[in-house]
Motif scaffolding. Structure first.
Motif, mmCIF file in Angstrom:
data_model
loop_
_atom_site.group_PDB
_atom_site.id
_atom_site.type_symbol
_atom_site.label_atom_id
_atom_site.label_comp_id
_atom_site.label_asym_id
_atom_site.label_seq_id
_atom_site.Cartn_x
_atom_site.Cartn_y
_atom_site.Cartn_z
ATOM 1 N N LYS A 119 0.831 -1.205 0.000
ATOM 2 C CA LYS A 119 0.000 0.000 0.000
ATOM 3 C C LYS A 119 0.865 1.255 0.000
ATOM 4 O O LYS A 119 0.549 2.231 -0.670
ATOM 5 C CB LYS A 119 -0.940 -0.014 1.187
ATOM 6 C CG LYS A 119 -1.974 -1.104 1.084
ATOM 7 C CD LYS A 119 -2.766 -1.257 2.341
ATOM 8 C CE LYS A 119 -3.660 -2.474 2.191
ATOM 9 N NZ LYS A 119 -4.233 -2.897 3.427
ATOM 10 N N LYS A 120 1.972 1.220 0.758
ATOM 11 C CA LYS A 120 2.877 2.368 0.795
ATOM 12 C C LYS A 120 3.506 2.576 -0.582
ATOM 13 O O LYS A 120 3.632 3.710 -1.036
ATOM 14 C CB LYS A 120 3.960 2.155 1.854
ATOM 15 C CG LYS A 120 5.022 3.235 1.856
ATOM 16 C CD LYS A 120 4.912 4.089 3.064
ATOM 17 C CE LYS A 120 6.075 5.035 3.168
ATOM 18 N NZ LYS A 120 5.680 6.414 3.044
ATOM 19 N N LEU A 121 3.865 1.500 -1.248
ATOM 20 C CA LEU A 121 4.434 1.619 -2.589
ATOM 21 C C LEU A 121 3.422 2.218 -3.558
ATOM 22 O O LEU A 121 3.767 3.074 -4.380
ATOM 23 C CB LEU A 121 4.909 0.261 -3.098
ATOM 24 C CG LEU A 121 6.109 -0.344 -2.395
ATOM 25 C CD1 LEU A 121 6.388 -1.741 -2.921
ATOM 26 C CD2 LEU A 121 7.329 0.546 -2.552
ATOM 27 N N PHE A 135 0.894 4.173 -2.757
ATOM 28 C CA PHE A 135 0.753 5.578 -2.402
ATOM 29 C C PHE A 135 1.919 6.383 -2.955
ATOM 30 O O PHE A 135 1.724 7.441 -3.563
ATOM 31 C CB PHE A 135 0.668 5.781 -0.882
ATOM 32 C CG PHE A 135 0.713 7.230 -0.511
ATOM 33 C CD1 PHE A 135 -0.428 8.005 -0.579
ATOM 34 C CD2 PHE A 135 1.907 7.831 -0.129
ATOM 35 C CE1 PHE A 135 -0.383 9.363 -0.271
ATOM 36 C CE2 PHE A 135 1.957 9.179 0.181
ATOM 37 C CZ PHE A 135 0.800 9.946 0.111
ATOM 38 N N ASN A 136 3.140 5.904 -2.719
ATOM 39 C CA ASN A 136 4.324 6.642 -3.165
ATOM 40 C C ASN A 136 4.317 6.878 -4.668
ATOM 41 O O ASN A 136 4.632 7.971 -5.135
ATOM 42 C CB ASN A 136 5.607 5.918 -2.758
ATOM 43 C CG ASN A 136 5.885 6.025 -1.283
ATOM 44 O OD1 ASN A 136 5.352 6.880 -0.585
ATOM 45 N ND2 ASN A 136 6.715 5.132 -0.777
ATOM 46 N N GLU A 152 -6.957 3.830 4.657
ATOM 47 C CA GLU A 152 -5.600 3.328 4.843
ATOM 48 C C GLU A 152 -4.538 4.252 4.231
ATOM 49 O O GLU A 152 -3.347 4.104 4.509
ATOM 50 C CB GLU A 152 -5.462 1.917 4.285
ATOM 51 C CG GLU A 152 -5.775 1.810 2.825
ATOM 52 C CD GLU A 152 -6.012 0.370 2.385
ATOM 53 O OE1 GLU A 152 -5.965 0.140 1.176
ATOM 54 O OE2 GLU A 152 -6.242 -0.500 3.226
ATOM 55 N N MET A 153 -4.947 5.229 3.439
ATOM 56 C CA MET A 153 -4.009 6.183 2.856
ATOM 57 C C MET A 153 -3.704 7.354 3.794
ATOM 58 O O MET A 153 -2.714 8.047 3.615
ATOM 59 C CB MET A 153 -4.564 6.739 1.532
ATOM 60 C CG MET A 153 -4.671 5.711 0.424
ATOM 61 S SD MET A 153 -3.076 5.094 -0.134
ATOM 62 C CE MET A 153 -3.059 3.443 0.567
ATOM 63 N N PRO A 198 -2.496 7.684 6.927
ATOM 64 C CA PRO A 198 -1.158 7.782 7.538
ATOM 65 C C PRO A 198 -0.079 8.173 6.534
ATOM 66 O O PRO A 198 0.846 8.912 6.874
ATOM 67 C CB PRO A 198 -0.900 6.373 8.085
ATOM 68 C CG PRO A 198 -2.216 5.712 8.147
ATOM 69 C CD PRO A 198 -3.088 6.366 7.127
ATOM 70 N N TYR A 199 -0.206 7.709 5.306
ATOM 71 C CA TYR A 199 0.784 8.046 4.284
ATOM 72 C C TYR A 199 0.680 9.516 3.877
ATOM 73 O O TYR A 199 1.693 10.172 3.638
ATOM 74 C CB TYR A 199 0.623 7.143 3.061
ATOM 75 C CG TYR A 199 0.701 5.684 3.388
ATOM 76 C CD1 TYR A 199 1.751 5.160 4.139
ATOM 77 C CD2 TYR A 199 -0.287 4.805 2.963
ATOM 78 C CE1 TYR A 199 1.813 3.807 4.446
ATOM 79 C CE2 TYR A 199 -0.228 3.451 3.257
ATOM 80 C CZ TYR A 199 0.828 2.966 4.008
ATOM 81 O OH TYR A 199 0.887 1.626 4.301
ATOM 82 N N GLN A 220 2.185 11.519 6.723
ATOM 83 C CA GLN A 220 3.645 11.407 6.667
ATOM 84 C C GLN A 220 4.213 12.255 5.537
ATOM 85 O O GLN A 220 5.240 12.916 5.688
ATOM 86 C CB GLN A 220 4.073 9.942 6.499
ATOM 87 C CG GLN A 220 5.565 9.728 6.606
ATOM 88 C CD GLN A 220 6.095 10.107 7.985
ATOM 89 O OE1 GLN A 220 5.467 9.817 9.001
ATOM 90 N NE2 GLN A 220 7.233 10.769 8.020
ATOM 91 N N ASP A 221 3.536 12.259 4.397
ATOM 92 C CA ASP A 221 3.985 13.074 3.277
ATOM 93 C C ASP A 221 3.954 14.556 3.631
ATOM 94 O O ASP A 221 4.881 15.297 3.289
ATOM 95 C CB ASP A 221 3.126 12.805 2.035
ATOM 96 C CG ASP A 221 3.682 13.483 0.810
ATOM 97 O OD1 ASP A 221 4.650 12.944 0.235
ATOM 98 O OD2 ASP A 221 3.165 14.552 0.434
ATOM 99 N N GLU A 230 6.916 15.336 5.840
ATOM 100 C CA GLU A 230 8.200 15.296 5.143
ATOM 101 C C GLU A 230 8.323 16.327 4.026
ATOM 102 O O GLU A 230 9.415 16.823 3.767
ATOM 103 C CB GLU A 230 8.433 13.896 4.566
ATOM 104 C CG GLU A 230 8.606 12.840 5.628
ATOM 105 C CD GLU A 230 8.679 11.432 5.065
ATOM 106 O OE1 GLU A 230 8.592 11.249 3.826
ATOM 107 O OE2 GLU A 230 8.817 10.496 5.879
#
Length: 94
Positions: A2-4, A6-7, A41-42, A44-45, A48-49, A52
């Motif tokens: 999922k993180k991949l 999102f990224n 679920e997106m 937290p990403y 975090q984005d 950062e």
């Protein structure tokens, strides 16, 4: 996984919209919509984005995903304060 996803979607969205000034065009991008469609679920990403890389107009996505809006009138338009409000909202949920 999922993180991949999102990224990759976030990278594509930022790359394609980096020179746009119209917020409507920025948030109508297919990659942005795809992130929203992936749901809760997106969050937290996205948070975090923002931590950062700065706000990057994530507010609409966060509001659409969560149904929340911690941005008050007194901070509306101040992207840094708006990001702080969302980060605080997220941290208070944990």
């Amino acid at each position: 996984m999922k993180k991949l996803a999102f990224n990759e979607l976030a990278r594509q969205w930022k790359e394609d919209t980096q020179f746009l000034s119209n917020v409507g065009a920025i948030i109508d991008h297919p990659a942005y919509e795809h992130i929203i469609n992936l749901g809760e679920e997106m969050v937290p990403y996205i948070i975090q984005d923002m931590l950062e890389n700065g706000p990057n107009h994530w507010f609409n996505a966060l509001s659409r995903i969560t149904g929340a809006n911690p941005i008050t009138k007194d901070i509306g338009g101040n992207l840094d304060k708006m990001a702080d409000a969302w980060i605080t909202w997220y941290n208070n949920r944990l």
